[in-house]
Motif scaffolding. Structure first.
Motif, short mmCIF file in Angstrom:
data_model
loop_
_atom_site.label_atom_id
_atom_site.label_comp_id
_atom_site.label_asym_id
_atom_site.label_seq_id
_atom_site.Cartn_x
_atom_site.Cartn_y
_atom_site.Cartn_z
N SER A 447 0.96 3.42 6.38
CA SER A 447 0.09 4.40 5.32
C SER A 447 0.85 3.90 4.05
O SER A 447 -0.06 3.83 2.94
CB SER A 447 0.55 5.73 5.81
N LYS A 448 1.89 3.73 3.81
CA LYS A 448 2.70 3.44 2.58
C LYS A 448 2.31 2.11 2.04
O LYS A 448 2.08 1.96 0.98
CB LYS A 448 4.08 3.67 2.44
N LEU A 450 -0.68 0.73 2.80
CA LEU A 450 -1.99 0.78 2.33
C LEU A 450 -1.93 1.34 1.07
O LEU A 450 -2.81 0.76 0.27
CB LEU A 450 -2.74 1.97 3.28
N ARG A 451 -1.26 2.23 0.72
CA ARG A 451 -1.17 2.78 -0.79
C ARG A 451 -0.95 1.51 -1.92
O ARG A 451 -1.41 1.45 -2.72
CB ARG A 451 -0.45 3.84 -1.01
N VAL A 452 0.13 0.85 -1.26
CA VAL A 452 0.36 -0.20 -2.15
C VAL A 452 -0.74 -1.53 -2.30
O VAL A 452 -1.06 -1.75 -3.40
CB VAL A 452 1.71 -0.90 -1.60
N ASP A 454 -3.57 -0.57 -2.14
CA ASP A 454 -4.80 0.10 -2.87
C ASP A 454 -4.66 0.05 -4.48
O ASP A 454 -5.50 -0.33 -5.18
CB ASP A 454 -5.01 1.73 -2.63
N ASN A 455 -3.44 0.27 -5.01
CA ASN A 455 -3.07 0.50 -6.23
C ASN A 455 -2.01 -0.60 -6.86
O ASN A 455 -1.78 -0.39 -8.09
CB ASN A 455 -2.70 1.86 -6.77
N LYS A 457 1.04 -0.57 -6.91
CA LYS A 457 2.19 0.48 -7.34
C LYS A 457 3.24 0.78 -5.88
O LYS A 457 2.65 1.06 -4.82
CB LYS A 457 1.77 1.59 -7.77
N THR A 459 6.96 2.99 -4.90
CA THR A 459 7.72 4.07 -5.20
C THR A 459 9.16 3.84 -4.22
O THR A 459 8.99 3.88 -3.08
CB THR A 459 7.23 5.58 -4.97
N GLU A 466 6.26 5.95 -9.78
CA GLU A 466 5.61 4.80 -9.35
C GLU A 466 5.83 3.40 -10.26
O GLU A 466 5.96 3.56 -11.40
CB GLU A 466 4.16 4.57 -8.96
N ARG A 497 -8.17 -3.30 4.79
CA ARG A 497 -7.81 -3.81 3.62
C ARG A 497 -6.87 -4.82 3.41
O ARG A 497 -7.04 -5.62 2.37
CB ARG A 497 -6.67 -2.44 3.06
#
Length: 646
Positions: A447-448, A450-452, A454-455, A457, A459, A466, A497
């Motif tokens: 899940s983390k 996936l966020r990377v 997406d943007n 960024k 953390t 970020e 993705r």
């Protein structure tokens, strides 16, 4: 003084007319008169003859720009002090040319008549004995009065001159004070001597300052000097370049307006320690620039007077880490050995993909060259100069996956490094990260990730903000991820993705036409490294190899070729135990049914074959095995091997 003026006038006349030199004439003047006579200087003259004009004087002034700029304030100050006393102050270069002249109107008019002006040459050889020329010749201060001057036109003058030296002690010029000979006084010599010393001191300071500025600007790190109020007092060119700022915009700017997370006030007050290599952001005109900085308090007599900051962009250190840690891609598409049409289509497609910025998923069995393909894509892309960071997701302990990928801040957990640590994504900034066995990632990390994706960024663990990155992600797996999605082991949104571009590698059993090509390729490599006689591979050997299904694909083929190479004689042949293990046509491809020989058995046989091949010569055998002689003896003792030279 009047008696001396009369005495020296008579002594000069006796020397010029009769060649008689009175012993009472002081040695500096007497010796100078002798030199002037040898130079054939006209004693009835004394005016300046050689006067520079136009480009010549402009060039002379340019050559002495430093001396003029440093000495002019002293000359001006001295001129103000003696204003109204009938003296002219002259600045002269090391060759005797006047380069600056200031004085009262009347004395300047007399100087003009004597051609004692800017651009005129006042050496002994040119105009005879005079304070300027003689001081430069003797390299010491001197005063000339009345007829002590060799040229009669100067007999109404008194001159005091002192040479000026640079930091190396070399003469760079001279300062002179001239006036009517009736006003002659020893204090004028003292004045010019002190003035020359003041110029020398300022000269040293200026040169030192220039050297310091040159050093300051040549430092490869950004450097900022702060005063006691945390305002920027000095900033070097490297810092301006990193921050993309103009010098005039930074001077007097308070550092707290561009750096927010460093306690400068406590460092200034001595309540906080200096900082070394901490990660920090500069906020400049809407941009955030990630840097690694060091902060050092400047102390004078144990009192903190300001702060020095040195820094470099984080991407510089990432490049350094890439170089030291080997975060580079070694392979390109030319290293992919194939004549298979499917593989050629994959290479063609991969080259198109490489030119894009899309994320890529490479699927295929183990040993089919997924990392080789990933490295080739990186080197074919616009990111080829950036890092290529490969990480095997299945080899990281579950509890360390997040910190390994995304890094952590200082104090994030027990055992964390004091300064924190960048993760693999940060180290790949500007390049490519290769996530091998991506299907092994835990669901919470998926899940983390996936966020990377997406943007772009990340953390850090324990971080509060970020960080923007520029990383391309290439994933690889030997699993069928769509099946893993059905089993709830892999997130479907991450799959779609990540697999914007999807490449499926071809197993070796489906490209058997490549086997012969690969065997010859591996043989060339092995022969090039071998110190013994080169080996050959025959058609029968190749055909035998082709009968196997190669569940381990190219990796397995390479290992078998290498093993056969070292265990065979001049020709490549499959050994008996290998016949049973690999080469029998109907052998099961199930790894459970494949017999495995212990490593020590293989090692013993390898050593015995090497010794036999090298006629019992232990040194040659050791070299052929790429081990030291001492290691060879140790292993022979271990396995009870005896060598008898043939």
């Amino acid at each position: 003084m009047e008696n001396y003026i009369k005495f020296i006038a008579k002594a000069w006349k006796d020397f010029i007319e009769e060649g008689y030199l009175n012993s009472a004439v002081r040695p500096e003047i007497a010796d100078s008169w002798k030199r002037c006579k040898n130079y054939e200087v006209d004693p009835l003259n004394g005016r300046g003859n050689s006067i520079l004009t136009g480009r010549s004087i402009a060039y002379r002034l340019e050559q002495n720009e430093d001396l003029i700029s440093i000495a002019k304030p002293v000359v001006k100050s001295l001129c103000d002090i003696v204003a109204g006393s009938g003296f002219v102050i002259m600045l002269v270069d090391k060759e005797g040319y006047v380069i600056e002249a200031l004085g009262d109107t009347d004395i300047m008019k007399s100087a003009d008549e004597l051609k004692f002006v800017v651009g005129s040459l006042w050496t002994e050889r040119e105009v005879g004995t005079n304070a300027i020329g003689t001081a430069l010749y003797l390299d010491k201060p001197i005063q000339t009065i009345g007829a002590e001057h060799y040229g009669v036109k100067q007999h109404s003058w008194t001159c005091s001159a002192a040479p000026i030296h640079n930091e190396d002690g070399d003469v760079v010029g001279c300062i002179n004070m001239s006036g009517n000979y009736y006003d002659a006084h020893l204090h004028t010599l003292g004045i010019v001597t002190v003035a020359a010393q003041a110029i020398e001191t300022q000269f040293d300071l200026t040169i030192s300052n220039k050297l310091m500025n040159t050093t300051f600007d040549s430092v490869t790190e950004g450097m900022i000097v702060l005063d006691s109020k945390l305002n920027i007092k000095k900033i070097n060119d490297k810092a301006l370049n990193i921050l993309d700022m103009k010098s005039e915009k930074t001077i007097k700017l308070n550092i707290t307006s561009i750096i927010h997370n460093v306690d400068f006030k406590n460092i200034l007050n001595g309540r906080a320690d200096n900082c070394n290599d901490i990660e920090c952001d500069f906020y400049v005109e809407g941009s955030r620039i990630k840097c690694l900085i060091s902060v050092l308090a400047m102390k004078v007599k144990n009192k903190i007077m300001g702060i020095v900051i040195t820094f470099r962009e984080c991407k510089y250190y990432h490049k350094l880490v890439k170089k030291v840690m080997g975060y580079t891609a070694s392979y390109n598409f030319d290293n992919i050995v194939t004549v298979n049409s499917k593989m050629k289509e994959i290479i063609k497609f991969a080259k198109k993909v490489a030119r894009s910025e899309c994320n890529i998923l490479i699927e295929g069995e183990s040993g089919t060259g997924k990392e080789l393909l990933a490295q080739s894509i990186h080197n074919y892309s616009e990111r080829c100069e950036g890092p290529f960071v490969a990480i095997n997701c299945s080899s990281i302990p579950r509890e360390l996956v997040e910190s390994e990928l995304f890094g952590y801040e200082k104090g994030a957990f027990t055992g964390a490094l004091k300064q924190g640590k960048p993760g693999k994504f940060e180290l790949a900034d500007g390049g490519t990260i290769f996530l091998d066995e991506v299907g092994e990632l835990p669901l919470d990390i998926q899940s983390k990730l996936l966020r990377v994706l997406d943007n772009n960024k990340i953390t850090r663990v324990g971080g509060t903000y970020e960080k923007q990155l520029n990383v391309r992600v290439i994933g690889a797996t030997n699993r069928v991820l769509k099946d893993e999605i059905k089993k709830k082991n892999f997130r479907s949104d991450l799959y779609y993705r990540l697999s914007v571009m999807n490449i499926k590698t071809v197993p070796l059993r489906e490209r058997k036409e490549d086997i012969e090509l690969l065997i010859k390729y591996f043989m060339e490599e092995l022969n090039s490294k071998s110190l013994c006689k080169k080996k050959v591979v025959e058609k029968a050997y190749i055909e035998k190899i082709k009968t196997y299904d190669w569940p381990g694909n190219v990796r397995e083929l390479r290992n078998v070729i290498e093993r056969d190479y070292y265990l065979s004689e001049d020709k490549m042949v499959p050994l008996d135990y290998l016949e049973k293990e690999i080469y029998e046509k109907n052998v099961s491809s199930d790894p459970v049914n494949i017999s495995v020989l212990p490593m020590d058995v293989l090692e013993k046989e390898n050593i015995e074959n090497a010794l036999e091949k090298c006629n019992g010569n232990i040194l040659k055998a050791a070299k052929s095995l790429n081990i030291s002689r001492s290691t060879m003896y140790r292993k022979m003792k271990k396995y009870g091997i005896k060598s008898v030279s043939k």
